[in-house]
Design a protein around this motif. Structure first.
Motif, PDB file in Angstrom:
ATOM      1  N   GLU A 137     -34.185 -26.792  -2.346  1.00 50.29           N
ATOM      2  CA  GLU A 137     -34.735 -27.299  -1.441  1.00 50.29           C
ATOM      3  C   GLU A 137     -35.553 -28.542  -1.716  1.00 50.29           C
ATOM      4  O   GLU A 137     -36.456 -28.453  -2.673  1.00 50.29           O
ATOM      5  N   PRO A 138     -35.680 -29.524  -0.724  1.00 54.92           N
ATOM      6  CA  PRO A 138     -36.778 -30.661  -1.227  1.00 54.92           C
ATOM      7  C   PRO A 138     -38.029 -30.215  -0.859  1.00 54.92           C
ATOM      8  O   PRO A 138     -38.388 -29.156  -0.225  1.00 54.92           O
ATOM      9  N   ASP A 143     -47.949 -17.408   0.845  1.00 55.85           N
ATOM     10  CA  ASP A 143     -47.658 -18.350   1.836  1.00 55.85           C
ATOM     11  C   ASP A 143     -48.961 -18.763   2.560  1.00 55.85           C
ATOM     12  O   ASP A 143     -49.420 -17.435   3.342  1.00 55.85           O
ATOM     13  N   PRO A 144     -49.316 -19.899   2.849  1.00 58.03           N
ATOM     14  CA  PRO A 144     -48.487 -21.074   2.415  1.00 58.03           C
ATOM     15  C   PRO A 144     -49.019 -21.257   0.985  1.00 58.03           C
ATOM     16  O   PRO A 144     -50.092 -20.119   0.520  1.00 58.03           O
ATOM     17  N   ALA A 145     -48.311 -21.997   0.167  1.00 56.55           N
ATOM     18  CA  ALA A 145     -48.686 -22.002  -1.299  1.00 56.55           C
ATOM     19  C   ALA A 145     -48.086 -23.442  -1.741  1.00 56.55           C
ATOM     20  O   ALA A 145     -47.223 -23.966  -0.940  1.00 56.55           O
ATOM     21  N   TYR A 146     -48.345 -23.886  -2.742  1.00 55.44           N
ATOM     22  CA  TYR A 146     -47.331 -24.729  -3.620  1.00 55.44           C
ATOM     23  C   TYR A 146     -45.987 -24.460  -3.683  1.00 55.44           C
ATOM     24  O   TYR A 146     -45.693 -23.479  -3.944  1.00 55.44           O
ATOM     25  N   GLN A 147     -45.465 -25.409  -3.036  1.00 50.35           N
ATOM     26  CA  GLN A 147     -43.918 -24.722  -2.347  1.00 50.35           C
ATOM     27  C   GLN A 147     -43.190 -24.357  -3.536  1.00 50.35           C
ATOM     28  O   GLN A 147     -42.124 -23.482  -3.409  1.00 50.35           O
ATOM     29  N   GLN A 148     -43.290 -25.001  -4.701  1.00 49.76           N
ATOM     30  CA  GLN A 148     -42.608 -24.257  -6.001  1.00 49.76           C
ATOM     31  C   GLN A 148     -42.541 -22.705  -6.093  1.00 49.76           C
ATOM     32  O   GLN A 148     -41.582 -22.157  -6.422  1.00 49.76           O
ATOM     33  N   LEU A 149     -43.467 -22.293  -5.679  1.00 45.00           N
ATOM     34  CA  LEU A 149     -43.754 -20.660  -6.060  1.00 45.00           C
ATOM     35  C   LEU A 149     -43.000 -19.889  -5.192  1.00 45.00           C
ATOM     36  O   LEU A 149     -42.431 -18.817  -5.756  1.00 45.00           O
ATOM     37  N   ALA A 150     -42.453 -20.498  -4.100  1.00 41.78           N
ATOM     38  CA  ALA A 150     -41.183 -19.457  -3.396  1.00 41.78           C
ATOM     39  C   ALA A 150     -39.986 -20.373  -3.338  1.00 41.78           C
ATOM     40  O   ALA A 150     -38.890 -19.512  -3.446  1.00 41.78           O
ATOM     41  N   LYS A 193     -47.110 -29.313   6.899  1.00 40.64           N
ATOM     42  CA  LYS A 193     -46.591 -29.089   5.554  1.00 40.64           C
ATOM     43  C   LYS A 193     -46.886 -27.679   4.966  1.00 40.64           C
ATOM     44  O   LYS A 193     -45.773 -27.468   3.995  1.00 40.64           O
ATOM     45  N   PHE A 194     -47.649 -27.013   5.510  1.00 41.91           N
ATOM     46  CA  PHE A 194     -47.993 -25.596   5.094  1.00 41.91           C
ATOM     47  C   PHE A 194     -47.529 -24.590   6.219  1.00 41.91           C
ATOM     48  O   PHE A 194     -48.013 -23.412   5.936  1.00 41.91           O
TER      49      PHE A 194
END
Length: 385
Positions: A4-5, A112-119, A344-345
């Motif tokens: 996902e983006p 969550d939330p977090a740097y999106q990469q981690l999920a 965004k988070f």
């Protein structure tokens, strides 16, 4: 892999090169080459500079130089250079580890939330991802009781980020040991993104030690980008049992192959002077902490926050009845200030605040934000009911 983006990076890339004041900067204000070389003894600087200028710009050692891996290893317990893989920032380290450790159908717990990469990366692999949430209702703290409910016999990996991006949450040593014990009880590993290691706030509780120090189920990720103020070097690392390091190294052959020669050499200089760099960084954070606290006194009824417990990031609440994305877009376009929108988070009416900016720029950004708020209020934007 279909993924996902990356919502945060897509938004930031639209403004980060256009704004003049970044209030959400994710790391400490960057050092210059002169700053870094000035840390070396005066009598040796010319020799070091000549060595850098005379370096052949060929491929470097794929794992990272022995000097750099040894310097990194010395900051962990029972760790040698064989336990280190130097990577292209923490983002490559996490990407490699998630792909090496996980298979489709595995269960993963991620913050969550977090740097999106981690999920997002585990989801793209085909994993079931359970989100361990930090919430405004509990002061943005990790709730260990909630984690206990998320861990199952199918859990293969627990991902933790401490100090936490974007809330500044931490885990104390006994809390991280509890996380580690939970993972061990189901045969899982713990991957800890320790991007903000060494950034401790005066008067705050000490953050837990690196998870690698707790035992063989612990894997640590670090970087020069955030805490050293050296994101342009693109140097990160994995700290793990040697078989995991070897597997990540083999996968890296398909991605970035090796660190940059000059980046490796400059990273060695940074590690030689880590304590001085951290002292400089702590001074910046403490000064900005006082600046934002004074500013918040002037903004009563509009902005409020939960100060970070560690690192340099936190979430700040805005009491205006305007969506955070619209607020952030207009602030960037009209006032040249970046304030990452909390949506965004997953947090509406919040913004990510970073304390690592140069203090003059930080102050100017807050003043411009005040002017924007005054404009909105004059135009009839009301407070949240």
């Amino acid at each position: 892999m279909k993924i996902e983006p990356f919502a945060l990076e897509r938004w930031m890339s639209g403004y980060e090169m256009l704004v003049e004041c970044d209030l959400s900067v994710g790391g400490i204000t960057s050092l210059t080459m002169n700053d870094l070389l000035a840390l070396e003894p005066a009598a040796q600087r010319e020799q070091i500079l000549d060595g850098l200028l005379g370096a052949r710009l060929g491929y470097s050692e794929a794992r990272g130089s022995l000097e750099l891996r040894s310097a990194i290893a010395a900051t962990y317990r029972n760790c040698g250079p064989e336990n280190i893989l130097v990577t292209t920032g923490a983002i490559e380290a996490n990407f490699l580890l998630l792909n090496v450790l996980l298979n489709a159908g595995d269960s993963v717990v991620a913050p969550d939330p977090a740097y999106q990469q981690l999920a997002s990366v585990p989801r793209a692999i085909g994993c079931d991802v359970a989100l361990w949430k930090t919430r405004p209702e509990n002061g943005f703290r990790y709730d260990l009781r909630e984690l206990e409910q998320l861990v199952t016999p199918r859990t293969r990996l627990i991902v933790v980020n401490i100090p936490h991006n974007p809330t500044g949450a931490i885990l104390l040593e006994e809390e991280l040991r509890h996380v580690y014990a939970l993972a061990e009880s189901v045969g899982a590993l713990v991957l800890c993104d320790e991007t903000y290691r060494w950034l401790a706030l005066e008067g705050s509780d000490p953050c837990a030690p690196p998870v690698f120090d707790l035992g063989p189920a612990g894997i640590s990720v670090g970087t020069l980008s955030k805490t050293f103020g050296l994101p342009g070097l693109r140097i990160g690392w994995i700290v793990a049992p040697e078989p995991i390091v070897q597997a990540c190294w083999a996968m890296r052959d398909y991605i970035s192959l090796c660190p940059g020669t000059l980046s490796d050499a400059l990273a060695c200089i940074a590690f030689r002077h880590r304590e001085r760099i951290m002292a400089r960084n702590q001074a910046i954070i403490q000064q900005n902490l006082q600046i934002v606290q004074d500013w918040l006194q002037q903004q009563r009824g509009v902005f409020s926050w939960q100060p970070p417990r560690g690192g340099l990031l936190s979430m700040i609440h805005c009491n205006l009845a305007m969506p955070s994305l619209e607020f952030a877009n207009r602030l960037a376009e009209e006032y040249k200030v970046m304030f990452v929108p909390g949506i965004k988070f997953g947090f509406e009416h919040y913004f990510r605040l970073g304390l690592g900016q140069r203090s003059a720029v930080f102050t100017e950004g807050l003043q411009r934000t005040s002017a924007f708020v005054a404009q909105l209020q004059a135009s009839g934007v009301s407070s949240i009911a």
